[in-house]
Design a protein around this motif. Sequence first.
Motif, PDB file in Angstrom:
ATOM      1  N   CYS A 109    -107.457  19.138   6.432  1.00  0.00           N
ATOM      2  CA  CYS A 109    -108.334  19.418   7.576  1.00  0.00           C
ATOM      3  C   CYS A 109    -107.665  19.132   8.923  1.00  0.00           C
ATOM      4  CB  CYS A 109    -109.617  18.578   7.505  1.00  0.00           C
ATOM      5  SG  CYS A 109    -110.281  18.357   5.841  1.00  0.00           S
ATOM      6  N   CYS A 130    -106.151  21.753  11.575  1.00  0.00           N
ATOM      7  CA  CYS A 130    -107.059  22.508  12.431  1.00  0.00           C
ATOM      8  C   CYS A 130    -107.954  21.601  13.282  1.00  0.00           C
ATOM      9  CB  CYS A 130    -107.937  23.432  11.587  1.00  0.00           C
ATOM     10  SG  CYS A 130    -107.002  24.793  10.859  1.00  0.00           S
ATOM     11  N   ASN A 186    -110.563  25.915  16.928  1.00  0.00           N
ATOM     12  CA  ASN A 186    -111.211  25.126  15.879  1.00  0.00           C
ATOM     13  C   ASN A 186    -112.157  24.100  16.489  1.00  0.00           C
ATOM     14  OD1 ASN A 186    -109.340  26.331  13.931  1.00  0.00           O
ATOM     15  ND2 ASN A 186    -107.836  24.974  14.863  1.00  0.00           N
ATOM     16  N   PRO A 187    -113.412  24.076  16.024  1.00  0.00           N
ATOM     17  CA  PRO A 187    -114.406  23.191  16.661  1.00  0.00           C
ATOM     18  C   PRO A 187    -114.162  21.712  16.368  1.00  0.00           C
ATOM     19  CG  PRO A 187    -115.314  24.207  14.701  1.00  0.00           C
ATOM     20  CD  PRO A 187    -113.965  24.827  14.900  1.00  0.00           C
ATOM     21  N   PRO A 188    -114.642  20.847  17.242  1.00  0.00           N
ATOM     22  CA  PRO A 188    -114.561  19.406  16.989  1.00  0.00           C
ATOM     23  C   PRO A 188    -115.532  18.975  15.886  1.00  0.00           C
ATOM     24  CG  PRO A 188    -115.624  19.831  19.110  1.00  0.00           C
ATOM     25  CD  PRO A 188    -115.297  21.160  18.514  1.00  0.00           C
ATOM     26  N   LEU A 189    -115.232  17.844  15.265  1.00  0.00           N
ATOM     27  CA  LEU A 189    -116.114  17.284  14.224  1.00  0.00           C
ATOM     28  C   LEU A 189    -116.815  16.042  14.750  1.00  0.00           C
ATOM     29  CD1 LEU A 189    -113.688  17.592  11.153  1.00  0.00           C
ATOM     30  CD2 LEU A 189    -115.466  19.202  11.882  1.00  0.00           C
ATOM     31  N   ASN A 200    -121.678  16.352  16.145  1.00  0.00           N
ATOM     32  CA  ASN A 200    -122.417  17.616  16.165  1.00  0.00           C
ATOM     33  C   ASN A 200    -123.298  17.729  14.932  1.00  0.00           C
ATOM     34  OD1 ASN A 200    -121.407  19.434  14.051  1.00  0.00           O
ATOM     35  ND2 ASN A 200    -119.455  19.236  15.118  1.00  0.00           N
ATOM     36  N   LEU A 237    -123.564  21.064   5.120  1.00  0.00           N
ATOM     37  CA  LEU A 237    -122.207  20.552   5.347  1.00  0.00           C
ATOM     38  C   LEU A 237    -121.326  20.775   4.113  1.00  0.00           C
ATOM     39  CD1 LEU A 237    -120.217  18.984   7.127  1.00  0.00           C
ATOM     40  CD2 LEU A 237    -121.201  16.864   6.251  1.00  0.00           C
ATOM     41  N   VAL A 287    -117.616  23.437   3.413  1.00  0.00           N
ATOM     42  CA  VAL A 287    -116.333  23.170   2.759  1.00  0.00           C
ATOM     43  C   VAL A 287    -116.165  24.054   1.513  1.00  0.00           C
ATOM     44  CG1 VAL A 287    -114.922  21.413   1.624  1.00  0.00           C
ATOM     45  CG2 VAL A 287    -116.199  20.840   3.685  1.00  0.00           C
ATOM     46  N   LEU A 300    -116.358  29.154   6.646  1.00  0.00           N
ATOM     47  CA  LEU A 300    -117.311  29.465   7.711  1.00  0.00           C
ATOM     48  C   LEU A 300    -116.649  30.362   8.748  1.00  0.00           C
ATOM     49  CD1 LEU A 300    -120.223  28.380   8.422  1.00  0.00           C
ATOM     50  CD2 LEU A 300    -119.113  26.781   9.964  1.00  0.00           C
ATOM     51  N   LYS A 301    -117.400  31.376   9.239  1.00  0.00           N
ATOM     52  CA  LYS A 301    -116.890  32.139  10.383  1.00  0.00           C
ATOM     53  C   LYS A 301    -118.044  32.706  11.192  1.00  0.00           C
ATOM     54  CE  LYS A 301    -116.172  36.573   8.080  1.00  0.00           C
ATOM     55  NZ  LYS A 301    -115.241  37.632   7.765  1.00  0.00           N
ATOM     56  N   GLY A 302    -117.763  32.893  12.477  1.00  0.00           N
ATOM     57  CA  GLY A 302    -118.716  33.567  13.344  1.00  0.00           C
ATOM     58  C   GLY A 302    -119.934  32.760  13.754  1.00  0.00           C
ATOM     59  N   VAL A 318    -120.743  26.374  17.477  1.00  0.00           N
ATOM     60  CA  VAL A 318    -120.833  24.928  17.286  1.00  0.00           C
ATOM     61  C   VAL A 318    -121.075  24.305  18.651  1.00  0.00           C
ATOM     62  CG1 VAL A 318    -119.672  22.859  16.428  1.00  0.00           C
ATOM     63  CG2 VAL A 318    -119.238  25.060  15.330  1.00  0.00           C
ATOM     64  N   TYR A 325    -115.667  29.925  18.251  1.00  0.00           N
ATOM     65  CA  TYR A 325    -114.256  29.641  17.940  1.00  0.00           C
ATOM     66  C   TYR A 325    -113.658  30.820  17.200  1.00  0.00           C
ATOM     67  CZ  TYR A 325    -115.530  25.057  19.505  1.00  0.00           C
ATOM     68  OH  TYR A 325    -115.957  24.027  20.293  1.00  0.00           O
ATOM     69  N   GLU A 346    -110.988  30.958  11.704  1.00  0.00           N
ATOM     70  CA  GLU A 346    -111.923  31.009  10.583  1.00  0.00           C
ATOM     71  C   GLU A 346    -111.696  29.779   9.718  1.00  0.00           C
ATOM     72  OE1 GLU A 346    -112.258  34.037   6.937  1.00  0.00           O
ATOM     73  OE2 GLU A 346    -112.151  35.017   8.898  1.00  0.00           O
ATOM     74  N   PRO A 362    -111.372  28.303   6.271  1.00  0.00           N
ATOM     75  CA  PRO A 362    -111.208  28.809   4.906  1.00  0.00           C
ATOM     76  C   PRO A 362    -112.015  27.995   3.886  1.00  0.00           C
ATOM     77  CG  PRO A 362    -109.226  27.631   5.617  1.00  0.00           C
ATOM     78  CD  PRO A 362    -110.209  27.554   6.744  1.00  0.00           C
TER      79      PRO A 362
HETATM   80  C1  HEC Z   1    -107.520  26.881   9.176  1.00  0.00           C
HETATM   81  C2  HEC Z   1    -108.212  25.918  10.006  1.00  0.00           C
HETATM   82  C3  HEC Z   1    -109.252  25.014   9.370  1.00  0.00           C
HETATM   83  C4  HEC Z   1    -109.087  24.141   8.327  1.00  0.00           C
HETATM   84  C5  HEC Z   1    -107.852  23.899   7.500  1.00  0.00           C
HETATM   85  C6  HEC Z   1    -110.353  23.465   8.175  1.00  0.00           C
HETATM   86  N1  HEC Z   1    -111.247  23.940   9.088  1.00  0.00           N
HETATM   87 FE1  HEC Z   1    -113.168  23.325   9.335  1.00  0.00          FE
HETATM   88  N2  HEC Z   1    -113.484  24.817  10.670  1.00  0.00           N
HETATM   89  C7  HEC Z   1    -112.515  25.664  11.169  1.00  0.00           C
HETATM   90  C8  HEC Z   1    -113.129  26.631  12.056  1.00  0.00           C
HETATM   91  C9  HEC Z   1    -112.416  27.724  12.830  1.00  0.00           C
HETATM   92  C10 HEC Z   1    -114.509  26.360  12.054  1.00  0.00           C
HETATM   93  C11 HEC Z   1    -115.609  27.123  12.813  1.00  0.00           C
HETATM   94  C12 HEC Z   1    -115.851  28.458  12.141  1.00  0.00           C
HETATM   95  C13 HEC Z   1    -116.778  29.330  12.950  1.00  0.00           C
HETATM   96  O1  HEC Z   1    -116.580  29.443  14.151  1.00  0.00           O
HETATM   97  O2  HEC Z   1    -117.695  29.920  12.367  1.00  0.00           O
HETATM   98  C14 HEC Z   1    -114.684  25.194  11.199  1.00  0.00           C
HETATM   99  C15 HEC Z   1    -115.900  24.564  10.984  1.00  0.00           C
HETATM  100  C16 HEC Z   1    -116.042  23.347  10.326  1.00  0.00           C
HETATM  101  C17 HEC Z   1    -117.266  22.579  10.290  1.00  0.00           C
HETATM  102  C18 HEC Z   1    -118.598  22.931  10.941  1.00  0.00           C
HETATM  103  C19 HEC Z   1    -118.504  22.949  12.445  1.00  0.00           C
HETATM  104  C20 HEC Z   1    -118.126  21.616  13.046  1.00  0.00           C
HETATM  105  O3  HEC Z   1    -117.283  21.626  13.971  1.00  0.00           O
HETATM  106  O4  HEC Z   1    -118.647  20.575  12.655  1.00  0.00           O
HETATM  107  C21 HEC Z   1    -116.996  21.457   9.551  1.00  0.00           C
HETATM  108  C22 HEC Z   1    -117.941  20.335   9.239  1.00  0.00           C
HETATM  109  C23 HEC Z   1    -115.617  21.560   9.102  1.00  0.00           C
HETATM  110  N3  HEC Z   1    -115.071  22.718   9.597  1.00  0.00           N
HETATM  111  C24 HEC Z   1    -114.994  20.621   8.318  1.00  0.00           C
HETATM  112  C25 HEC Z   1    -113.725  20.813   7.755  1.00  0.00           C
HETATM  113  C26 HEC Z   1    -113.168  19.954   6.731  1.00  0.00           C
HETATM  114  C27 HEC Z   1    -113.832  18.718   6.155  1.00  0.00           C
HETATM  115  C28 HEC Z   1    -111.938  20.484   6.418  1.00  0.00           C
HETATM  116  C29 HEC Z   1    -110.970  19.998   5.371  1.00  0.00           C
HETATM  117  C30 HEC Z   1    -111.462  19.907   4.008  1.00  0.00           C
HETATM  118  C31 HEC Z   1    -111.738  21.656   7.257  1.00  0.00           C
HETATM  119  N4  HEC Z   1    -112.843  21.809   8.037  1.00  0.00           N
HETATM  120  C32 HEC Z   1    -110.610  22.457   7.252  1.00  0.00           C
HETATM  121  C33 HEC Z   1    -111.175  25.619  10.878  1.00  0.00           C
HETATM  122  C34 HEC Z   1    -110.613  24.887   9.844  1.00  0.00           C
END
Ligand code: HEC
Length: 140
Positions: A46, A49, A61-64, A67, A77, A81, A85-87, A90, A95, A98, A100
């Motif tokens: 994670c 990104c 890539n959005p902050p965690l 939120n 939530l 994972v 998630l896309k489109g 936050v 953002y 995408e 994955p």
């Molecule tokens: C390739 C980049 C990438 C990776 C790797 C990735 N994310 Fe994300 N994540 C994103 C993007 C981009 C979004 C927002 C998608 C959208 O705009 O719809 C997102 C959205 C989220 C969200 C919901 C929005 C928020 O900001 O709270 C959570 C929770 C999240 N990711 C957790 C994780 C976790 C936990 C992992 C590792 C297991 C992970 N992500 C790995 C790119 C990434």
Amino acid sequence: MFKYIVTGLLLVGMLGSAVSARYGQKNTIHKAIQADSGQLVYENYCLACHQEDGSGVPNLNPPLIQNEWVLGDSVRLIKVVLNGLKGVEVAGESYSNEMPSHDFLSDKDIANVLTYIRKSFGNKASVITPAMVKMQRAKK
Ligand code: HEC
């Protein structure tokens, strides 16, 4: 006779404290391992990104941090994972990257990493258990 009773009580007392000391220690070790492996999963899958401090990358890539996706409904939530998630927006921002799907991670790894993000970066939310992830995966 009195001597036997005293010795007996002493033995019971010693046994009791030895058992509780061990149990306490086991609990601490278990917690430490769980927190660590959540952090490890985060670093491996994670961090690239969402960044080390959970602050994300502007427009990409959005902050965690603080939120509703992270702090709110645990089912939603877990789905983020499992399914990716896309489109979405936050906290009013969109953002272009995408998120994955990470359904290749085990129930335990997903539970640990989600518990980790819910308790890091200033977040305070409840634990996610492997059983909760398992249930969501079965519904997919
Ligand atoms: C390739 C980049 C990438 C990776 C790797 C990735 N994310 Fe994300 N994540 C994103 C993007 C981009 C979004 C927002 C998608 C959208 O705009 O719809 C997102 C959205 C989220 C969200 C919901 C929005 C928020 O900001 O709270 C959570 C929770 C999240 N990711 C957790 C994780 C976790 C936990 C992992 C590792 C297991 C992970 N992500 C790995 C790119 C990434």
